[in-house]
Design a protein around this motif. Structure first.
Motif, PDB file in Angstrom:
ATOM      1  N   LEU A   1      56.830 -56.877  13.528  1.00  0.00           N
ATOM      2  CA  LEU A   1      58.112 -57.333  14.066  1.00  0.00           C
ATOM      3  C   LEU A   1      58.026 -58.786  14.526  1.00  0.00           C
ATOM      4  O   LEU A   1      58.954 -59.572  14.328  1.00  0.00           O
ATOM      5  N   GLN A   2      56.915 -59.148  15.122  1.00  0.00           N
ATOM      6  CA  GLN A   2      56.739 -60.509  15.622  1.00  0.00           C
ATOM      7  C   GLN A   2      56.488 -61.511  14.508  1.00  0.00           C
ATOM      8  O   GLN A   2      56.969 -62.648  14.557  1.00  0.00           O
ATOM      9  N   ARG A   3      55.721 -61.095  13.482  1.00  0.00           N
ATOM     10  CA  ARG A   3      55.212 -62.060  12.509  1.00  0.00           C
ATOM     11  C   ARG A   3      55.860 -61.970  11.126  1.00  0.00           C
ATOM     12  O   ARG A   3      55.970 -62.978  10.438  1.00  0.00           O
ATOM     13  N   HIS A   4      56.264 -60.789  10.728  1.00  0.00           N
ATOM     14  CA  HIS A   4      56.858 -60.596   9.404  1.00  0.00           C
ATOM     15  C   HIS A   4      57.999 -59.583   9.484  1.00  0.00           C
ATOM     16  O   HIS A   4      57.954 -58.517   8.858  1.00  0.00           O
ATOM     17  N   PRO A   5      59.055 -59.870  10.242  1.00  0.00           N
ATOM     18  CA  PRO A   5      60.093 -58.873  10.517  1.00  0.00           C
ATOM     19  C   PRO A   5      60.883 -58.428   9.290  1.00  0.00           C
ATOM     20  O   PRO A   5      61.559 -57.398   9.349  1.00  0.00           O
ATOM     21  N   GLN A   6      60.809 -59.170   8.196  1.00  0.00           N
ATOM     22  CA  GLN A   6      61.552 -58.796   6.993  1.00  0.00           C
ATOM     23  C   GLN A   6      61.073 -57.482   6.387  1.00  0.00           C
ATOM     24  O   GLN A   6      61.776 -56.886   5.558  1.00  0.00           O
ATOM     25  N   TYR A   7      59.897 -57.001   6.810  1.00  0.00           N
ATOM     26  CA  TYR A   7      59.357 -55.757   6.265  1.00  0.00           C
ATOM     27  C   TYR A   7      59.657 -54.532   7.126  1.00  0.00           C
ATOM     28  O   TYR A   7      59.243 -53.422   6.790  1.00  0.00           O
ATOM     29  N   MET A   8      60.339 -54.714   8.244  1.00  0.00           N
ATOM     30  CA  MET A   8      60.462 -53.632   9.204  1.00  0.00           C
ATOM     31  C   MET A   8      61.067 -52.360   8.620  1.00  0.00           C
ATOM     32  O   MET A   8      60.537 -51.263   8.816  1.00  0.00           O
ATOM     33  N   GLU A   9      62.178 -52.460   7.926  1.00  0.00           N
ATOM     34  CA  GLU A   9      62.834 -51.250   7.426  1.00  0.00           C
ATOM     35  C   GLU A   9      61.909 -50.469   6.488  1.00  0.00           C
ATOM     36  O   GLU A   9      61.729 -49.251   6.661  1.00  0.00           O
ATOM     37  N   ASN A  10      61.323 -51.142   5.511  1.00  0.00           N
ATOM     38  CA  ASN A  10      60.437 -50.451   4.570  1.00  0.00           C
ATOM     39  C   ASN A  10      59.186 -49.916   5.263  1.00  0.00           C
ATOM     40  O   ASN A  10      58.688 -48.835   4.922  1.00  0.00           O
ATOM     41  N   LEU A  11      58.671 -50.676   6.213  1.00  0.00           N
ATOM     42  CA  LEU A  11      57.470 -50.244   6.917  1.00  0.00           C
ATOM     43  C   LEU A  11      57.713 -48.958   7.686  1.00  0.00           C
ATOM     44  O   LEU A  11      56.935 -47.995   7.586  1.00  0.00           O
ATOM     45  N   LEU A  12      58.792 -48.913   8.461  1.00  0.00           N
ATOM     46  CA  LEU A  12      59.070 -47.734   9.269  1.00  0.00           C
ATOM     47  C   LEU A  12      59.302 -46.513   8.391  1.00  0.00           C
ATOM     48  O   LEU A  12      58.777 -45.426   8.666  1.00  0.00           O
ATOM     49  N   ARG A  13      60.078 -46.695   7.338  1.00  0.00           N
ATOM     50  CA  ARG A  13      60.342 -45.570   6.439  1.00  0.00           C
ATOM     51  C   ARG A  13      59.036 -45.023   5.852  1.00  0.00           C
ATOM     52  O   ARG A  13      58.840 -43.801   5.767  1.00  0.00           O
ATOM     53  N   ASN A  14      58.142 -45.901   5.465  1.00  0.00           N
ATOM     54  CA  ASN A  14      56.891 -45.442   4.862  1.00  0.00           C
ATOM     55  C   ASN A  14      55.945 -44.803   5.876  1.00  0.00           C
ATOM     56  O   ASN A  14      55.160 -43.921   5.513  1.00  0.00           O
ATOM     57  N   PHE A  15      56.012 -45.224   7.135  1.00  0.00           N
ATOM     58  CA  PHE A  15      55.251 -44.518   8.177  1.00  0.00           C
ATOM     59  C   PHE A  15      55.735 -43.076   8.284  1.00  0.00           C
ATOM     60  O   PHE A  15      54.941 -42.136   8.342  1.00  0.00           O
ATOM     61  N   TRP A  16      57.060 -42.895   8.336  1.00  0.00           N
ATOM     62  CA  TRP A  16      57.602 -41.538   8.471  1.00  0.00           C
ATOM     63  C   TRP A  16      57.328 -40.697   7.227  1.00  0.00           C
ATOM     64  O   TRP A  16      56.982 -39.517   7.345  1.00  0.00           O
TER      65      TRP A  16
END
Length: 259
Positions: free
Chosen positions: A144-159
C-alpha cells in the motif's frame, strides 16, 4: 512513492478499559437518504477474515457504479479484537454449534450469494488462532505504501489462496506466490518483503489498527462511508450494502451487479 497517512493514537493498552463507544467518536446513525455523487469508504480489513472477502468483492464491483473512492486500511485483526475487548472470535472453538453455523454459512450460502469461489479450509482454526495474519498484513501495508496499484489484485489473491485453495499465506514463499499472481514484479516483491520488516511498516500497521479501534471498530470488515467527510456512517460486516445504498442514495443491484 505512496505515503500512508494515519492519525497518531494511544497504545493498545489504553483501549482495554473501553466498554462503550466514546461520545467523542462522532459516528452518525442516520436514516436520511441524501443524493450524492462521489462516495468515499475507509475499508478496515484483514485478509485472515473470510467474511471480509465478499465485502471486498462488492466494493470493487460497485467502485465505478457508485463512484467509490476506496481507502484501503489494513489492520491486524488479533490486536484490534483484543484492544476493542471483543472476545467473539475466541468463542468459536468453544461453541461447537456456533462454529458449525459459521462453517456452513460461509461455504454454502455466503459463497453462492456473493459469487466467490470460497471453500472451507480443512482446519480454519489453525490459520485464525495459530498462524495468524501479522506477516500478510505487514506485506499488504508495505505494498500500500510503495506499490498501491497492486492492492486489489493482491488482496483477492490472498483470499483465493487461503480461503479457496486452502494454502498457507504467511511465509515469504507463500507471499511471493500471491504477489506474483497479483502481477507484481520480482524486484517489487523483494522491495516489499524487505520493507515489511522495517519499523516504518510495523508502526504504520499498528497505528491504523489503533485508529480503527478509536473510530469504533471491533472486527473486520469495518467500513466508514462518507461524502467528502460528511454524513459518515460506520458499518461492520458484509451484509449491509443494501442499507448503505439506501442511506447514501445509491442503486443496489445485488452482490454482483454485472449479472
Amino acid at each position: 512513492m505512496f505515503t500512508q497517512t494515519v492519525r497518531k493514537l494511544p497504545s493498545f493498552a489504553s483501549f482495554k478499559h473501553l466498554a462503550v463507544l466514546s461520545e467523542s467518536q462522532n459516528v452518525q446513525l442516520s436514516t436520511s437518504i441524501p443524493a450524492c455523487g462521489k462516495l468515499d469508504v475507509d475499508f478496515y480489513f484483514d485478509t485472515i477474515s473470510p467474511y471480509t472477502w465478499p465485502a471486498f468483492e462488492v466494493l470493487t464491483r460497485y467502485q465505478k457504479r457508485w463512484e467509490l473512492d476506496i481507502h484501503y486500511k489494513p489492520v491486524f485483526l488479533g490486536a484490534l479484537a483484543l484492544a476493542a475487548g471483543n472476545k467473539n472470535m475466541a468463542s468459536n472453538p468453544a461453541c461447537p454449534n456456533k462454529a458449525a453455523y459459521h462453517l456452513k454459512d460461509l461455504e454454502t450460502r455466503t459463497a453462492n450469494f456473493f459469487d466467490i469461489p470460497f471453500k472451507m479450509k480443512a482446519d480454519p482454526f489453525r490459520l485464525i488462532f495459530t498462524v495468524g495474519s501479522i506477516q500478510q498484513q505487514r506485506f499488504t501495508t508495505a505494498v500500500l505504501q510503495r506499490h498501491p496499484q497492486y492492492m486489489e489484485n493482491l488482496l483477492r489473491n490472498f483470499w483465493v489462496r487461503s480461503w479457496s485453495e486452502d494454502k498457507d499465506v504467511h511465509t515469504a514463499g507463500d507471499i511471493t506466490a500471491v504477489a506474483l499472481l497479483a502481477g507484481m514484479g520480482v524486484e517489487e516483491i523483494e522491495d516489499c518483503l524487505a520493507a515489511m520488516k522495517t519499523e516504518t511498516v510495523k508502526t504504520a500497521l499498528k497505528e491504523v489498527t489503533e485508529e480503527a479501534v478509536e473510530r469504533g471498530a471491533f472486527g473486520a470488515p469495518t467500513m466508514f462511508w462518507h461524502e467528502n467527510g460528511e454524513n459518515e456512517q460506520m458499518f461492520w460486516g458484509s451484509d449491509r450494502f443494501e442499507m448503505i445504498a439506501q442511506i447514501h442514495g445509491k442503486e443496489w443491484l445485488g452482490p454482483n451487479p454485472s449479472e
